[in-house]
Write a protein that holds these residues in place. Structure first.
Motif, PDB file in Angstrom:
ATOM      1  N   ARG A 101     -28.911  61.061  -1.597  1.00  6.51           N
ATOM      2  CA  ARG A 101     -29.495  61.717  -1.287  1.00  6.51           C
ATOM      3  C   ARG A 101     -30.957  62.646  -1.156  1.00  6.51           C
ATOM      4  N   MET A 102     -30.188  63.892  -2.137  1.00  9.55           N
ATOM      5  CA  MET A 102     -31.781  64.603  -2.156  1.00  9.55           C
ATOM      6  C   MET A 102     -32.344  64.351  -3.323  1.00  9.55           C
ATOM      7  N   LEU A 103     -32.246  63.294  -4.242  1.00 10.85           N
ATOM      8  CA  LEU A 103     -32.614  62.952  -5.511  1.00 10.85           C
ATOM      9  C   LEU A 103     -32.898  61.900  -5.912  1.00 10.85           C
ATOM     10  N   GLY A 104     -32.559  60.689  -4.995  1.00  9.33           N
ATOM     11  CA  GLY A 104     -32.223  59.136  -5.428  1.00  9.33           C
ATOM     12  C   GLY A 104     -32.347  59.224  -6.916  1.00  9.33           C
ATOM     13  N   GLY A 105     -33.038  58.686  -7.900  1.00 10.46           N
ATOM     14  CA  GLY A 105     -32.618  58.654  -9.702  1.00 10.46           C
ATOM     15  C   GLY A 105     -31.121  58.023  -9.554  1.00 10.46           C
ATOM     16  N   ASN A 106     -30.242  57.887 -10.422  1.00  8.90           N
ATOM     17  CA  ASN A 106     -29.078  57.181 -10.318  1.00  8.90           C
ATOM     18  C   ASN A 106     -28.216  58.306 -10.818  1.00  8.90           C
ATOM     19  N   VAL A 107     -26.409  58.372  -9.856  1.00  4.14           N
ATOM     20  CA  VAL A 107     -25.859  59.193  -9.701  1.00  4.14           C
ATOM     21  C   VAL A 107     -24.614  58.121 -10.629  1.00  4.14           C
ATOM     22  N   HIS A 108     -23.899  58.351 -10.987  1.00  6.40           N
ATOM     23  CA  HIS A 108     -22.856  57.971 -11.987  1.00  6.40           C
ATOM     24  C   HIS A 108     -21.463  58.353 -11.642  1.00  6.40           C
ATOM     25  N   PRO A 109     -20.398  57.955 -11.150  1.00  5.08           N
ATOM     26  CA  PRO A 109     -19.185  58.794 -11.315  1.00  5.08           C
ATOM     27  C   PRO A 109     -18.844  58.823 -12.143  1.00  5.08           C
ATOM     28  N   GLU A 110     -17.728  59.285 -12.776  1.00  4.35           N
ATOM     29  CA  GLU A 110     -16.885  58.422 -14.282  1.00  4.35           C
ATOM     30  C   GLU A 110     -18.007  58.757 -15.136  1.00  4.35           C
ATOM     31  N   CYS A 111     -18.491  59.204 -15.221  1.00  4.80           N
ATOM     32  CA  CYS A 111     -19.516  58.692 -16.115  1.00  4.80           C
ATOM     33  C   CYS A 111     -19.925  59.251 -17.245  1.00  4.80           C
TER      34      CYS A 111
END
Length: 177
Positions: free
Chosen positions: A68-78
């Motif tokens: 929500r705050m940054l957009g981009g690409n969030v990866h759980p368990e990266c």
């Protein structure tokens, strides 16, 4: 007495991690285990018990808030390829530009700009200090630690051992979940 580890140059270790991580991902037996899988510099498998409900809840909140705050690409368990094997940050955040650098890699050879570790009761300060350094060595700008009580601690690559009051990449991120 001081222990000294002799590790190969980064590029050699990354090539080794690529090969070993491919083997780990192809192993059907490992895929069926309920554990979190990582490797060390020698390719040995490290298994951690599955996350608790509280850990999973904090990891999910961080994932949603970063999105929500940054957009981009969030990866759980990266999965991040480091000089000490492949480590899995609980949450990683990549900008579009940096994600282009690692596109198609099975374990990311450049760390996300933000790496987040959500503590479990079994984690030690020494373990977190080591992971912070590994993530910074792999290119992370910031490493965040989420405590058992939801308290956030922020570290920046310029001052890897000094906790900061806020993230510079996401200044509005709360200090407590």
């Amino acid at each position: 007495m001081q222990l000294t580890l002799h590790l190969p140059p980064r590029e050699q270790q990354l090539a080794f991690n690529r090969k070993r991580w491919s083997e780990v991902l192809a192993d059907r037996g490992l895929a069926e285990l309920p554990y979190r899988i990582e490797t060390n510099a020698y390719g040995q498998i490290l298994m951690t018990p599955p996350a608790s409900g509280g850990h999973s809840h904090r990891q999910g909140k961080i994932t949603v808030m970063l999105d929500r705050m940054l957009g981009g690409n969030v990866h759980p368990e990266c999965p991040i390829s480091t000089i000490d094997g492949v480590k899995a940050a609980d949450v990683g955040w990549y900008s579009d530009a940096r994600l282009e650098q690692v596109k198609g890699q099975i374990a990311f050879e450049v760390a996300p700009e933000i790496c987040v570790e959500v503590l479990s009761p079994g984690n030690s300060e020494s373990e977190m200090r080591t992971k912070r350094q590994l993530y910074f060595d792999a290119g992370a700008d910031e490493v965040w630690i989420c405590g058992l009580d939801g308290t956030m601690t922020f570290y920046q690559c310029e001052h890897p051992d000094t906790p900061q009051m806020h993230s510079t990449r996401c200044a509005e991120f709360p200090t407590t979940l």
